[in-house]
Structure formats: C-alpha cells, structure tokens
Design a protein around this motif. Structure first.
Motif, short mmCIF file in Angstrom:
data_model
loop_
_atom_site.label_atom_id
_atom_site.label_comp_id
_atom_site.label_asym_id
_atom_site.label_seq_id
_atom_site.Cartn_x
_atom_site.Cartn_y
_atom_site.Cartn_z
N TYR A 1 68.37 14.68 42.12
CA TYR A 1 67.77 14.38 40.82
C TYR A 1 67.93 15.53 39.82
CZ TYR A 1 64.23 12.60 37.56
OH TYR A 1 63.57 12.17 36.44
N PRO A 2 67.54 16.77 40.16
CA PRO A 2 67.72 17.85 39.18
C PRO A 2 69.19 18.15 38.87
CG PRO A 2 66.50 18.66 41.10
CD PRO A 2 66.82 17.24 41.34
N LEU A 3 70.07 18.04 39.87
CA LEU A 3 71.49 18.30 39.62
C LEU A 3 72.10 17.25 38.69
CD1 LEU A 3 72.70 19.42 43.16
CD2 LEU A 3 72.50 20.83 41.09
N ALA A 4 71.70 15.99 38.87
CA ALA A 4 72.21 14.92 38.01
C ALA A 4 71.71 15.10 36.57
CB ALA A 4 71.79 13.56 38.55
N ILE A 5 70.45 15.48 36.42
CA ILE A 5 69.90 15.72 35.07
C ILE A 5 70.62 16.91 34.43
CG2 ILE A 5 67.86 16.49 33.80
CD1 ILE A 5 66.21 14.80 35.79
N LEU A 6 70.78 17.99 35.19
CA LEU A 6 71.47 19.18 34.68
C LEU A 6 72.89 18.83 34.22
CD1 LEU A 6 71.65 22.29 34.28
CD2 LEU A 6 72.57 22.37 36.61
N GLY A 7 73.62 18.14 35.07
CA GLY A 7 74.99 17.77 34.73
C GLY A 7 75.06 16.87 33.50
N ASN A 8 74.13 15.94 33.39
CA ASN A 8 74.12 15.03 32.25
C ASN A 8 73.77 15.76 30.95
OD1 ASN A 8 72.80 11.62 31.95
ND2 ASN A 8 74.42 12.62 30.87
N MET A 9 72.94 16.79 31.04
CA MET A 9 72.49 17.49 29.83
C MET A 9 73.42 18.62 29.38
SD MET A 9 69.90 15.91 28.66
CE MET A 9 69.44 17.07 27.40
N ILE A 10 74.29 19.12 30.23
CA ILE A 10 75.16 20.25 29.86
C ILE A 10 75.95 19.98 28.57
CG2 ILE A 10 77.24 21.55 30.54
CD1 ILE A 10 76.03 21.67 33.38
N PRO A 11 76.60 18.82 28.42
CA PRO A 11 77.40 18.62 27.20
C PRO A 11 76.59 18.25 25.95
CG PRO A 11 77.84 16.87 28.80
CD PRO A 11 76.85 17.79 29.41
N ILE A 12 75.34 17.90 26.09
CA ILE A 12 74.57 17.34 24.98
C ILE A 12 74.39 18.31 23.80
CG2 ILE A 12 72.40 16.21 24.31
CD1 ILE A 12 74.46 14.62 26.17
N PRO A 13 74.02 19.58 24.01
CA PRO A 13 73.91 20.47 22.85
C PRO A 13 75.22 20.58 22.06
CG PRO A 13 72.87 21.48 24.75
CD PRO A 13 73.57 20.25 25.23
N PHE A 14 76.36 20.61 22.77
CA PHE A 14 77.65 20.68 22.09
C PHE A 14 77.90 19.41 21.27
CE2 PHE A 14 78.01 23.26 25.95
CZ PHE A 14 78.29 24.50 25.37
N GLY B 1 64.87 10.78 27.87
CA GLY B 1 65.59 9.57 28.22
C GLY B 1 66.41 9.74 29.49
N VAL B 2 67.04 10.89 29.65
CA VAL B 2 67.83 11.16 30.86
C VAL B 2 66.93 11.24 32.08
CG1 VAL B 2 69.22 12.96 31.99
CG2 VAL B 2 69.77 12.26 29.67
N VAL B 3 65.78 11.89 31.95
CA VAL B 3 64.83 11.98 33.07
C VAL B 3 64.39 10.58 33.48
CG1 VAL B 3 62.50 12.74 33.67
CG2 VAL B 3 64.07 14.32 32.56
N THR B 4 64.08 9.73 32.50
CA THR B 4 63.64 8.36 32.78
C THR B 4 64.77 7.54 33.39
OG1 THR B 4 62.07 8.50 30.96
CG2 THR B 4 62.61 6.30 31.76
N ALA B 5 65.97 7.65 32.83
CA ALA B 5 67.12 6.92 33.37
C ALA B 5 67.40 7.35 34.82
CB ALA B 5 68.34 7.14 32.51
N GLY B 6 67.23 8.64 35.10
CA GLY B 6 67.41 9.13 36.46
C GLY B 6 66.43 8.51 37.43
N LEU B 7 65.17 8.40 37.00
CA LEU B 7 64.17 7.75 37.86
C LEU B 7 64.51 6.29 38.10
CD1 LEU B 7 60.85 9.27 36.45
CD2 LEU B 7 61.86 9.67 38.71
N ILE B 8 64.91 5.60 37.04
CA ILE B 8 65.28 4.19 37.17
C ILE B 8 66.46 4.04 38.13
CG2 ILE B 8 66.27 2.20 35.93
CD1 ILE B 8 64.59 3.17 33.47
N MET B 9 67.46 4.90 37.99
CA MET B 9 68.63 4.83 38.86
C MET B 9 68.29 5.20 40.31
SD MET B 9 70.90 3.48 37.09
CE MET B 9 72.11 3.49 38.39
N LEU B 10 67.40 6.17 40.49
CA LEU B 10 66.96 6.49 41.86
C LEU B 10 66.29 5.30 42.52
CD1 LEU B 10 65.54 10.13 41.68
CD2 LEU B 10 67.38 9.31 43.15
N LEU B 11 65.36 4.69 41.78
CA LEU B 11 64.66 3.53 42.33
C LEU B 11 65.62 2.38 42.61
CD1 LEU B 11 61.46 3.57 40.08
CD2 LEU B 11 61.63 4.16 42.51
#
Length: 163
Positions: A47-60, A141-151
C-alpha cells in the motif's frame, strides 16, 4: 510482451516493480495493487509503495503538465491519442470545476478508466487550480483509490481461490 515486462520488473524486485508500475500513466496504482496482491506482497509493504509510486510524478505534472501534454500532441506517433486524451480531460473539467477540490478528490479516488492521479493532475493544471490544494486532493484520492483497489483485489482473489 506485457508478461515479459512484468517478469523483468519483478526480477528487479517486487517492491521496485510496484513503485514503477504505480508511476505509469493510465495503469498507476490501479494496476500495481492487484499485481502486488497477486504476487503475495503484504499489505503493509504494498500500500505505501503503490501510493509513493503513484505520487512521484504528480508535482512535476502540476507544474509542467499542460506544456507536456501540448508537446506530446505535436509528436506524430502520439498526436491522435494525446489530442483525444486532452479532449476527454477537457470534457471532464465540468465535473471537477463544479466541486473544486472535492471534485478533484472524487475524480482521482474512483478507480474508473480515464481517471487517476495523472489525469487529475492534468485537469488541475488545465483549470489553474492552486498547486498545493490540488496536490492534497490528489493525494487523498490516491489513498482512497488504493483502499478500494486493495479491497477489490482481495475480494476477487478470495473468490477465485475458492475454486
């Protein structure tokens, strides 16, 4: 082709594979979480690795997204796809604009095709939303999507394992 790519990524380590797959546009965390569940990664790692990976490009993307999208529209092999993608994003701006940050959060959180952190960041850029507020909405939104995908991943795999 995709199998070879996933096997190569997994050869680099399952943690790195999850981070890299989460960074890929259109796949993002929505593809990385089911993969991590399928290869047996514990949730506290996945879960944290998926969130981290998804958020890395967002500031750019929040700073340079519109310029990058305009540039990609000029590249011959991508012109048609990028132009159609930009039109699709522009068609969804009403949904996001109506509710501002909550709209952006919902757009990113609902794991449907064409939604996600990349699309949310590009919409926020096109709408000239304040970057810090957009980043926070996208993160939520990414945190929520991650929970939905985990479930969903555990539910689907749990049902498959019954047979």
């Amino acid at each position: 082709m995709f199998t070879d790519l996933f096997n190569w990524l997994l050869g680099a380590g399952r943690e790195l594979a999850v981070v890299i797959i989460s960074m890929v546009p259109l796949v993002e965390l929505r593809g990385a979480v089911p993969l991590g569940v399928a290869i047996g990664m514990p949730v506290y790692e996945l879960y944290p690795l998926a969130i981290l990976g998804n958020m890395i490009p967002i500031p750019f993307l929040l700073f340079f997204g519109e310029k990058i999208l305009d540039w990609v529209c000029t590249l011959r092999p991508f012109t048609r796809f990028a132009t159609a993608y930009k039109a699709k994003l522009l068609s969804k701006t009403d949904q996001v604009t109506k509710y501002a940050r909550v709209g952006l959060f919902l757009f990113v959180a609902v794991p449907l095709p064409g939604t996600g952190a990349w699309s949310g960041a590009l919409i926020a850029t096109i709408l000239k939303m304040p970057k810090a507020k957009a980043l926070f909405s996208i993160l939520c939104g990414v945190v929520t999507a991650g929970l939905i995908m985990l479930l969903a991943s555990h539910g689907v795999l749990g049902v498959v394992n019954l047979f």
